[in-house]
Design an enzyme around this catalytic site. Sequence first.
Site, PDB file in Angstrom:
ATOM      1  N   CYS A 129      -9.308  40.972 -48.087  1.00  0.00           N
ATOM      2  CA  CYS A 129      -9.524  39.760 -47.295  1.00  0.00           C
ATOM      3  C   CYS A 129      -9.905  38.584 -48.189  1.00  0.00           C
ATOM      4  O   CYS A 129      -9.809  37.433 -47.769  1.00  0.00           O
ATOM      5  CB  CYS A 129     -10.595  39.998 -46.233  1.00  0.00           C
ATOM      6  SG  CYS A 129     -12.214  40.407 -46.901  1.00  0.00           S
ATOM      7  N   GLU A 169     -15.683  39.954 -38.994  1.00  0.00           N
ATOM      8  CA  GLU A 169     -15.042  39.475 -40.221  1.00  0.00           C
ATOM      9  C   GLU A 169     -13.549  39.713 -40.047  1.00  0.00           C
ATOM     10  O   GLU A 169     -13.122  40.851 -39.857  1.00  0.00           O
ATOM     11  CB  GLU A 169     -15.577  40.220 -41.446  1.00  0.00           C
ATOM     12  CG  GLU A 169     -17.017  39.882 -41.801  1.00  0.00           C
ATOM     13  CD  GLU A 169     -17.238  38.444 -42.187  1.00  0.00           C
ATOM     14  OE1 GLU A 169     -16.262  37.792 -42.636  1.00  0.00           O
ATOM     15  OE2 GLU A 169     -18.369  37.953 -42.039  1.00  0.00           O
TER      16      GLU A 169
END
Length: 479
Positions: free
Chosen positions: A282, A248
């Site tokens: 994020c 990720e």
Amino acid sequence: MSHVHSLYIDGAWIDGQGSITNLNPSDTRDAIGEYAQADVAQVGQAIAAAKRGLAEWRQSGLEQRYGVLMAIGDELAARKDELGELLAREEGKTRAEGVGEVYRSAQFFHYYAAEVLRQIDERVDSVRPGIEVDTRREPVGVVGIISPWNFPMATAVWKIAPALAFGNAVIFKPANLVPASAWALTEIISRQALPAGTFNLLMGPGSSVGDALISSPEIDALSFTGSLDVGRRVAAATAGNLVKCQLEMGSKNALIVADDADLDLAVEAAFAGAYSGTGQKCTASSRLIVTEAVHDAFVEKLIDKLKTIRVGHALEDGVHIGPAVDARQLESNLAWVERAKADGATLAFGGERLERDTDGFFMAPTLFVDTRNDMAINREEVFGPIACVIKVRDYEEAIATLNDTNFGLTAGIITDSLKLANDFKARAETGCVMVNLATAGTDYHVPFGGRKDSSFGPREQGRYAREFYTVVKTCYVKA
């Protein structure tokens, strides 16, 4: 000399090769503690221990695994206020956000405890007579976990909990900026009925400890959350050893404000998405794509909102935004402000470092207008309390602008139109889409991940986690 918090390898607390001081970004005079640093040799020791622990843990009964995960979750939930304050103190998010993160971590352990009891395999008939076929899932093996600093407990836990639930052994390497949360979590795990070596904590620099872990051919899988540049290095290193990899990485999320948007709702979603957690998420919506029909009214309302925001010490009551995580991150944020201005963006609010009663890394929430999607600040991840408004003609230009990025984690839209909402869900090139919600904020029981340069490998969270933490075996039996 202050007490040094040890590494945890093979069921024992051991010394590292030196230590670092963990400082509070809200007040750098506040030293949270000394934390041991591993060296490359200790990475090898942890891997060897994990292999031994794996042999026993993978054979453990379902009720033993269930009990271990439930106990960890129960203690996290019971200590959410204490550990949430510790988390806020070392990372800089507000106390409420810290407490919420610890409680969410407890929910992850509870969820995957239940998943332990839902591991049901499949039986099918063979195309050949007299033969039965069953497919079963088995642990992938020794799993390396490298977690980021912005969610020092939750991101680590949403990897650790499924890894343990599916019978794997874990080597946990947290971000070196936030060792206190990792150590506190490890201390809880260390008191559970786990075979020695099943769980190991390696604190230390990514340049040595992290590189040794990702480069080892002795691990079976590696889950990483962090920057795109480091993620690419992880992918290259694990591919060379044929180690299963899950990444990720970066993002450049957008929130569309359509012609028919409820502007009060749009402002609240934009603030929660772009500025909560000091923008260090994020999932942050740093691109605000607003149609020209509502652009001016939206910007005015958002600036009015920003004028009411209090920035300060993460543990103070009434604070909405805490500090950047460290001096380096603050310097990067301020450098982006200057670069955006140089590229022609108009600074509509904020943009400066703030002085408070304590020596911390505080920055005003920052808003740019008159920005284009091709500006650097709209192409690269910033990771600060900075949002940029991009004015577009209509929804069609908005969706094209949203997808014009090499990232694809989350995206949102504010609209009262079911037609637009459905079209947006179909056309947004991201792993997660939100309608009339902030882009930041996801549930633990459903898959999480992105597309393009944001993610690589199987999804995280929910039942989808088993795709990474297990391997499939097909068994043929003729009675």
